[in-house]
Design a protein around this motif. Structure first.
Motif, PDB file in Angstrom:
ATOM      1  N   LYS A   1      44.575  70.011  30.086  1.00  0.00           N
ATOM      2  CA  LYS A   1      45.256  69.399  28.934  1.00  0.00           C
ATOM      3  C   LYS A   1      44.437  69.662  27.679  1.00  0.00           C
ATOM      4  O   LYS A   1      43.317  70.159  27.759  1.00  0.00           O
ATOM      5  N   GLY A   2      45.002  69.297  26.535  1.00  0.00           N
ATOM      6  CA  GLY A   2      44.211  69.402  25.310  1.00  0.00           C
ATOM      7  C   GLY A   2      44.913  70.177  24.215  1.00  0.00           C
ATOM      8  O   GLY A   2      46.129  70.362  24.238  1.00  0.00           O
ATOM      9  N   ALA A   3      44.115  70.602  23.251  1.00  0.00           N
ATOM     10  CA  ALA A   3      44.645  71.240  22.045  1.00  0.00           C
ATOM     11  C   ALA A   3      44.903  72.726  22.293  1.00  0.00           C
ATOM     12  O   ALA A   3      44.139  73.594  21.860  1.00  0.00           O
TER      13      ALA A   3
ATOM     14  N   THR B   1      48.197  74.412  21.808  1.00  0.00           N
ATOM     15  CA  THR B   1      49.596  74.338  21.398  1.00  0.00           C
ATOM     16  C   THR B   1      50.463  75.404  22.054  1.00  0.00           C
ATOM     17  O   THR B   1      50.126  76.585  22.020  1.00  0.00           O
TER      18      THR B   1
END
Ligand code: PEP
Length: 250
Positions: A72-74, A76
């Motif tokens: 997960k995370g940044a 996009t």
């Protein structure tokens, strides 16, 4: 010993409704199939959840066409193994030639994706294949060896049991040009021997290695008749129910 795996790769095709209809047709057909083989559809991310509801409890397995290696995370626009696991996806294609070619996916990145898939109970299908130019230069075998060895770096024998390999010569994908069954058999045996060098005979003998590249109802039986070819990864012809059924029924 090895059960053939016939997989459809829908690529960037189908709306949710179209995909659901296709999957329903396939589930109905699978109830009548009395041959020993596995059926898989690798569908667009947007249709995964809806199609999971259709194939659940049936003989049809569900796959994604790609994923990112982080949980997960940044990042996009990316989809993680946790998200695929949440839907109940069984398989994930890793390193399809279109990903390598148009999105610059490298063996190093694919290796991370394979490890991430395995640690989330997803079965990776590692796709390998040479370009026409590489075949003409007679470097197709070293190209495939590099993709296999680097893609599987650090993967244990136990993990290898969960991995499928798909040999897809790029010059045969979506071009209507199929490798001859002899060419496909020769390369797939070569891949099996690389796996034998790395993991030993038992793992090598048990690994499912598919052929992909313009497989159709008319050529499926000939391709599948070869001793080392354990099924097919099918693009275009998996989008039409009758065509895909013909291939599955080879
Ligand atoms: C594929 O997308 O993996 C593929 C083999 O495509 P096609 O069957 O259309 O050549």
């Amino acid at each position: 010993m090895r059960r053939p795996l016939i997989a459809g790769n829908w690529k960037m095709n189908t709306t949710i409704n179209e995909g659901v209809a296709l999957a329903k047709g396939l589930v109905d057909f699978s109830k009548t199939l009395n041959k020993d083989r596995d059926i898989l559809i690798c569908v667009p991310f947007t249709a995964l959840y809806a199609i999971k509801q259709v194939v659940d409890g049936s003989k049809v397995r569900l796959g994604a066409q790609n994923m990112y290696f982080e949980e997960k995370g940044a990042f996009t626009g990316e989809i993680s193994p946790v998200m695929l696991q949440d839907i109940g996806v069984d398989y994930v294609l890793i390193g399809h030639s279109e990903r390598r070619q148009y999105f610059n996916e490298t063996d190093e990145l694919l290796n991370k994706k394979i490890k991430a898939a395995l640690s989330h109970n997803l079965k990776p299908i590692l796709c390998v294949g040479e370009t026409l130019e590489q075949r003409e230069k007679k470097i197709e075998k070293e190209t495939i060896k590099k993709q296999i060895v680097n893609g599987l770096l650090g993967i244990s024998a136990d993990e290898m049991k969960k991995i499928t390999v798909a040999y897809e010569p790029i010059w045969a994908i979506g071009t209507g040009k199929t490798a001859t069954s002899e060419q496909a058999q020769e390369m797939i045996l070569y891949i099996r021997n690389i796996l034998k060098d790395i993991y030993g005979e038992e793992i090598s003998d048990n690994t499912i290695i598919q052929y992909g590249g313009s497989v159709k109802g008319q050529n499926a039986s000939e391709i599948m008749s070869k001793s080392d070819i354990d099924g097919a990864l099918v693009g275009g012809a998996s989008l039409k129910l009758e065509d895909f059924i013909q291939i599955i029924s080879y």
